[in-house]
Design a protein around this motif. Structure first.
Motif, mmCIF file in Angstrom:
data_model
loop_
_atom_site.group_PDB
_atom_site.id
_atom_site.type_symbol
_atom_site.label_atom_id
_atom_site.label_comp_id
_atom_site.label_asym_id
_atom_site.label_seq_id
_atom_site.Cartn_x
_atom_site.Cartn_y
_atom_site.Cartn_z
ATOM 1 N N THR A 191 0.302 -17.992 3.999
ATOM 2 C CA THR A 191 0.583 -17.012 2.944
ATOM 3 C C THR A 191 0.374 -15.589 3.446
ATOM 4 O OG1 THR A 191 0.043 -18.539 1.155
ATOM 5 C CG2 THR A 191 -0.205 -16.189 0.673
ATOM 6 N N VAL A 192 1.306 -14.734 3.071
ATOM 7 C CA VAL A 192 1.206 -13.318 3.414
ATOM 8 C C VAL A 192 0.640 -12.591 2.194
ATOM 9 C CG1 VAL A 192 2.537 -11.241 4.006
ATOM 10 C CG2 VAL A 192 3.185 -13.472 4.976
ATOM 11 N N VAL A 193 -0.329 -11.658 2.402
ATOM 12 C CA VAL A 193 -0.820 -10.902 1.246
ATOM 13 C C VAL A 193 -0.276 -9.475 1.264
ATOM 14 C CG1 VAL A 193 -2.930 -12.251 0.891
ATOM 15 C CG2 VAL A 193 -2.981 -10.264 2.409
ATOM 16 N N PHE A 194 -0.020 -8.970 0.071
ATOM 17 C CA PHE A 194 0.452 -7.593 -0.117
ATOM 18 C C PHE A 194 -0.621 -6.815 -0.850
ATOM 19 C CE2 PHE A 194 5.398 -8.296 -0.516
ATOM 20 C CZ PHE A 194 5.416 -8.749 0.784
ATOM 21 N N HIS A 195 -0.698 -5.539 -0.572
ATOM 22 C CA HIS A 195 -1.446 -4.667 -1.462
ATOM 23 C C HIS A 195 -0.713 -3.346 -1.592
ATOM 24 C CE1 HIS A 195 -4.979 -2.071 -2.785
ATOM 25 N NE2 HIS A 195 -4.716 -2.892 -3.785
ATOM 26 N N ASN A 196 -0.373 -3.025 -2.842
ATOM 27 C CA ASN A 196 0.355 -1.788 -3.085
ATOM 28 C C ASN A 196 -0.585 -0.799 -3.775
ATOM 29 O OD1 ASN A 196 2.437 0.051 -3.209
ATOM 30 N ND2 ASN A 196 3.383 -0.852 -5.031
ATOM 31 N N GLY A 197 -1.591 -0.355 -3.021
ATOM 32 C CA GLY A 197 -2.580 0.551 -3.610
ATOM 33 C C GLY A 197 -1.992 1.936 -3.788
ATOM 34 N N GLY A 198 -2.191 2.483 -4.977
ATOM 35 C CA GLY A 198 -1.705 3.835 -5.222
ATOM 36 C C GLY A 198 -2.577 4.851 -4.532
ATOM 37 N N GLY A 199 -3.769 4.458 -4.219
ATOM 38 C CA GLY A 199 -4.664 5.352 -3.508
ATOM 39 C C GLY A 199 -5.711 5.943 -4.393
ATOM 40 N N TRP A 200 -6.744 6.425 -3.786
ATOM 41 C CA TRP A 200 -7.859 7.082 -4.464
ATOM 42 C C TRP A 200 -8.328 6.246 -5.662
ATOM 43 C CZ3 TRP A 200 -3.867 10.210 -2.427
ATOM 44 C CH2 TRP A 200 -4.272 10.999 -1.341
ATOM 45 N N GLY A 201 -8.652 5.001 -5.390
ATOM 46 C CA GLY A 201 -9.187 4.141 -6.424
ATOM 47 C C GLY A 201 -8.170 3.744 -7.477
ATOM 48 N N GLY A 202 -6.906 3.745 -7.125
ATOM 49 C CA GLY A 202 -5.857 3.332 -8.048
ATOM 50 C C GLY A 202 -5.553 4.380 -9.097
ATOM 51 N N GLN A 203 -6.081 5.613 -8.890
ATOM 52 C CA GLN A 203 -5.868 6.652 -9.899
ATOM 53 C C GLN A 203 -4.611 7.478 -9.635
ATOM 54 O OE1 GLN A 203 -9.362 8.911 -9.273
ATOM 55 N NE2 GLN A 203 -10.698 7.202 -9.770
ATOM 56 N N ALA A 204 -3.965 7.244 -8.538
ATOM 57 C CA ALA A 204 -2.834 8.098 -8.185
ATOM 58 C C ALA A 204 -1.674 7.250 -7.704
ATOM 59 C CB ALA A 204 -3.261 9.092 -7.108
ATOM 60 N N GLU A 205 -0.554 7.886 -7.519
ATOM 61 C CA GLU A 205 0.628 7.136 -7.127
ATOM 62 C C GLU A 205 1.089 7.469 -5.724
ATOM 63 O OE1 GLU A 205 4.011 10.226 -8.755
ATOM 64 O OE2 GLU A 205 3.242 8.704 -10.129
ATOM 65 N N ALA A 206 0.415 8.461 -5.092
ATOM 66 C CA ALA A 206 0.952 9.035 -3.861
ATOM 67 C C ALA A 206 1.134 8.022 -2.739
ATOM 68 C CB ALA A 206 0.059 10.164 -3.396
ATOM 69 N N LYS A 207 0.295 6.990 -2.710
ATOM 70 C CA LYS A 207 0.368 6.091 -1.578
ATOM 71 C C LYS A 207 1.281 4.885 -1.836
ATOM 72 C CE LYS A 207 -4.330 7.148 0.057
ATOM 73 N NZ LYS A 207 -5.655 6.548 0.309
ATOM 74 N N ALA A 208 1.731 4.723 -3.071
ATOM 75 C CA ALA A 208 2.433 3.498 -3.424
ATOM 76 C C ALA A 208 3.874 3.457 -2.901
ATOM 77 C CB ALA A 208 2.431 3.333 -4.943
ATOM 78 N N TRP A 209 4.314 2.229 -2.604
ATOM 79 C CA TRP A 209 5.698 1.967 -2.229
ATOM 80 C C TRP A 209 6.362 1.382 -3.472
ATOM 81 C CZ3 TRP A 209 7.997 -2.658 0.812
ATOM 82 C CH2 TRP A 209 9.179 -2.272 1.483
ATOM 83 N N PRO A 210 7.634 1.665 -3.734
ATOM 84 C CA PRO A 210 8.238 1.180 -4.985
ATOM 85 C C PRO A 210 8.084 -0.339 -5.143
ATOM 86 C CG PRO A 210 9.721 2.709 -3.885
ATOM 87 C CD PRO A 210 8.558 2.497 -2.969
ATOM 88 N N PRO A 211 7.671 -0.813 -6.333
ATOM 89 C CA PRO A 211 7.486 -2.250 -6.568
ATOM 90 C C PRO A 211 8.752 -3.052 -6.278
ATOM 91 C CG PRO A 211 6.552 -0.983 -8.376
ATOM 92 C CD PRO A 211 7.245 -0.006 -7.492
ATOM 93 N N GLU A 212 9.927 -2.459 -6.554
ATOM 94 C CA GLU A 212 11.191 -3.197 -6.265
ATOM 95 C C GLU A 212 11.298 -3.512 -4.781
ATOM 96 O OE1 GLU A 212 12.169 0.661 -7.405
ATOM 97 O OE2 GLU A 212 10.520 -0.354 -8.421
ATOM 98 N N SER A 213 10.859 -2.548 -3.949
ATOM 99 C CA SER A 213 10.932 -2.760 -2.500
ATOM 100 C C SER A 213 9.980 -3.876 -2.079
ATOM 101 C CB SER A 213 10.580 -1.483 -1.753
ATOM 102 O OG SER A 213 11.414 -0.421 -2.160
ATOM 103 N N PHE A 214 8.756 -3.816 -2.626
ATOM 104 C CA PHE A 214 7.798 -4.886 -2.308
ATOM 105 C C PHE A 214 8.347 -6.241 -2.752
ATOM 106 C CE2 PHE A 214 3.892 -2.247 -1.449
ATOM 107 C CZ PHE A 214 3.482 -2.957 -0.334
ATOM 108 N N ALA A 215 9.004 -6.261 -3.930
ATOM 109 C CA ALA A 215 9.544 -7.520 -4.452
ATOM 110 C C ALA A 215 10.628 -8.071 -3.530
ATOM 111 C CB ALA A 215 10.098 -7.290 -5.856
ATOM 112 N N GLU A 216 11.488 -7.193 -3.083
ATOM 113 C CA GLU A 216 12.579 -7.593 -2.187
ATOM 114 C C GLU A 216 12.013 -8.127 -0.871
ATOM 115 O OE1 GLU A 216 15.773 -7.828 -2.307
ATOM 116 O OE2 GLU A 216 16.251 -7.948 -0.152
ATOM 117 N N LEU A 217 10.993 -7.411 -0.355
ATOM 118 C CA LEU A 217 10.349 -7.829 0.897
ATOM 119 C C LEU A 217 9.726 -9.223 0.716
ATOM 120 C CD1 LEU A 217 9.405 -6.858 3.791
ATOM 121 C CD2 LEU A 217 7.252 -6.232 2.673
#
Lengths: 373, 354
Positions: free
Chosen positions: B182-208
């Motif tokens: 199993t491969v694990v993903f983490h799409n952390g937005g950053g800074w304790g999940g309070q921001a969006e700057a680090k996130a990759w679009p969920p659609e892209s993660f879903a496609e991957l």
């Protein structure tokens, strides 16, 4: 900021001068930046004792030319301690390090610092030592760097010039008269000074002759330092009957105080120089400098900006330069201030440490797979 | 020897502090008393590592008054440490170290904090601005300042039997393939999940995720923190493949996340704290960087592939894109990430065959 590194300096030469001081300053500076630093050197020599005094970890190690025992000892130590980088400084330890590390798996990288400008023999062995035998070569000035590239065929990207850093807070402008009072020097004379190991190529003889030629009772020559030709220089002064105009005070620990007492710093070297620390220290103490364009001196002393450069081994131009500065207080002040500014900007210890840190980090970095976009 | 160590507040920084903790334990031996001063949740990150043999909890703005600063000062003074080592950079912790009465106070000097420390390092700056530098290296340098000799410890963590049991439960409930399939993903937005700057679009993660499941027959599990449940559930729903699941409906803990990473084949993550779990458990990693400098979180991991688009505006280190386009992440294509995933899987297959 780089990774913390394990850096080991080796030094086999048993002298005491700018080279040794630089090694200890680098070691202390990188220790204070959170690196692990050790010095390997024969026990009992001056740098060994001074390192101990300054609390720099130092390991006694036999180092002789063609000494199989010395090589085994070094190899054993390196194998047990696995440093990231070996920084070698003299010929003997460079050979020992190059050979001793050859067969070690994951051998430590070797950075060779070439402190002096003496030409390097072009025979194949020396060529090997400076190219394959070292991962990087550090010179103390750009001129030396060019010589290694042009005359010895060391690839340009592997030679880096890192001028010796001077502690510009320790070597700071002082109160001239107060220093003279403390040192028992006359207040009513102009003092021309030199601080250096007393060696032939530092040009003490020419400086004495120039002062003799000037023949001015208001000028005193102050010679600070000791060295192999100390007696010869003493005899030369006596022979010219200049006992009252030239003062030899031997080696002194409190160099900034002696520099503060001077009006002009003069070092007419004629060979074997990188950027002499004494010159940069004098500049940092706000002194105008008279020297020669030997080695990389011209990188520190800018002619007619921070001092005057004269041809080596010639007395009349040296005497003329001395006269020019002795007679012009304003010019002296102008050169002195420009010299201090230049020393702080280009030759400070932090600037040197930044560069050395960068070199050590780069050379010891494991090759990383480059799959990144 | 008794050392009180202020552990960084963020999960990723706490993992990056483990090499320094290992170096200290190495240097001072099993009898030394190494006491961690930390936020309660950070303790879960370090649980089981054995680097520390004591902990003091501290939460200056939390709801429990007995975790506030004055209480900590009192507890520190009772502890009487020989050294306070600050792996945190705030002026407040500098002051706390000073008030602890410890004779030796070690840390990074920034601003007036230098006055409060006895042994200090300065961060590299240019024109008054901090240069990007690895936090892990900085912590290690502080340990070296205390005489530590072994400088090449990698990040290391541990899981408890409870964490592993929780992960077993997840694998069972979500019917994920076992045996590191199993491969694990983490799409952390950053800074304790309070921001969006680090996130990759969920659609892209879903496609991957769908491609990994279809092409390689591997499971994909989307990890999340409490604030990221919706996003994780969204990725799994968009992928709409039985092999792609998320932790959204599970009972979350840091220990569970560690156990999930530990048993995974590969981790694909944004520049979040939990991605460092991969290095700590020697799991191959693909990291997607957006607004942040790679250098800050660099742990010199040989089994990572870092992806980042070079844009004139970045890396800006902002929590929300100031230009409102977030191109550093939106322009990163599924193709290029998938390529990196394939490279890692191929490398893994080679090393398993060898």
């Amino acid at each position: 900021m780089t990774r913390p590194l394990h850096i080991v300096h080796t030094e086999a030469s048993c002298g005491w001068g700018g080279q040794e001081i630089r090694i200890l300053n680098e070691a202390a500076g990188l220790l204070a930046r959170g690196h692990r630093v050790e010095l390997l050197t024969p026990g009992g020599i001056p740098i060994f004792e001074e390192a101990r005094r300054r609390g720099i970890p130092v390991v006694p190690m036999k180092m002789g030319r063609r000494s199989l025992k010395g090589m085994r000892g070094m190899r054993r130590w390196l194998n047990a301690n696995r440093p990231d980088v070996l920084n070698t400084h003299s010929s003997t330890d460079s050979w020992l390090a190059a050979v001793a590390t050859r067969l070690l798996p994951n051998r430590p990288r070797i950075v060779r610092t070439r402190h002096i400008s003496a030409a390097i023999s072009r025979d194949p062995l020396s060529r090997w030592l400076y190219s394959r035998g070292a991962d990087r070569v550090v010179t103390t000035g750009e001129r030396l760097r060019q010589t290694l590239i042009n005359d010895n065929g060391v690839p340009a990207e592997r030679v880096i010039s890192v001028p010796t850093g001077v502690d510009t807070q320790l070597f700071a402008p002082g109160d001239r008269d107060a220093s003279r009072r403390r040192l028992g020097l006359p207040l009513d004379k102009s003092i021309v000074g030199i601080v250096s190991t007393v060696r032939t190529w530092k040009g003490h003889r020419y400086l004495i002759d120039a002062i003799h030629q000037l023949n001015r009772p208001d000028v005193l020559l102050l010679i600070v330092g000791h060295g192999p030709i100390h007696d010869v220089v003493t005899a030369h002064i006596a022979g010219l009957n200049m006992g009252d105009r030239a003062l030899m005070v031997g080696q002194q620990l409190n160099v900034p105080e002696w520099l503060a007492a001077m009006d002009i710093f003069a070092m007419p070297s004629y060979a074997n120089e990188g950027v002499p620390q004494a010159i940069v220290q004098a500049m940092s103490c706000r002194l105008p400098v008279i020297s020669t364009p030997i080695g990389a001196i011209a990188e520190a002393v800018v002619h007619e900006q921070t001092g005057l450069l004269v041809p080596p081994r010639e007395v009349p131009p040296l005497a003329a330069a001395l006269a020019t500065l002795l007679d012009n207080w304003e010019l002296r002040q102008q050169y002195a201030q420009a010299g201090r500014d230049r020393a702080v900007a280009k030759f400070g210890i932090e600037a040197m440490l930044d560069k050395m840190e960068q070199i050590f980090d780069e050379v010891s970095r494991p090759a990383v797979r480059s799959l990144a976009a | 020897m008794k050392i009180a160590i202020f552990i960084p507040n963020w999960i990723g920084d706490a993992v990056m502090a483990t090499p320094a903790l290992a170096a200290l334990r190495d240097h001072y031996g099993p009898d030394a008393e190494l006491v961690g001063v930390m936020r309660p949740y950070v303790a879960q990150v370090l649980d089981g590592t054995g680097f520390l043999n004591g902990q003091l909890f501290y939460d200056p703005r939390g709801s429990q008054p007995d975790l506030h600063s004055w209480s900590l000062v009192r507890r520190l003074r009772e502890l009487k440490p020989d050294v306070v080592l600050l792996l945190t950079n705030s002026a407040r912790t500098g002051l706390l170290a000073y008030l602890s009465g410890a004779p030796r106070r070690v840390g990074f000097a920034r601003g007036l904090r230098g006055w409060l420390l006895t042994d200090k390092l300065s961060m590299r700056t240019r024109l008054g601005k901090l240069l990007p530098q690895s936090a892990m290296d900085n912590y290690l340098r502080l340990a070296t300042l205390l005489g530590c000799k072994q400088l090449r410890h990698p990040p290391r963590l541990a899981t408890s039997a409870q964490d592993e049991a929780a992960a077993d439960g997840v694998w069972q409930r979500l019917s994920l393939p076992t045996g590191n399939r199993t491969v694990v993903f983490h799409n952390g937005g950053g800074w304790g999940g309070q921001a969006e700057a680090k996130a990759w679009p969920p659609e892209s993660f879903a496609e991957l995720a769908r491609r990994i499941a279809e092409q390689h027959g591997l499971g994909v599990l989307v990890l999340c923190g409490p604030a990221e449940r919706d996003m994780a559930a969204g990725i799994a729903a968009l992928a709409s493949h039985p092999l792609v699941q998320s932790l959204a409906k599970e009972s979350l803990s840091i220990g569970l996340s560690k156990a999930c990473v530990r048993r995974s084949r590969l981790m694909v993550s944004t520049d979040s704290g939990p991605r460092h779990f991969a290095h700590a458990f020697d799991v191959p990693l693909v990291t997607l960087y957006g607004a942040t400098h790679i250098a800050w979180g660099d742990t010199h991991y040989e089994r990572t592939i870092n992806l980042q688009h070079q844009l004139p505006c970045g890396p800006c280190m902002k929590r929300v894109c100031p230009l409102k386009h977030h191109r550093c992440m939106t322009e990163m294509t599924v193709d290029e990430v998938y390529q990196a995933v394939e490279a890692q899987l191929a490398q893994l297959a080679r090393s398993e065959a060898a």
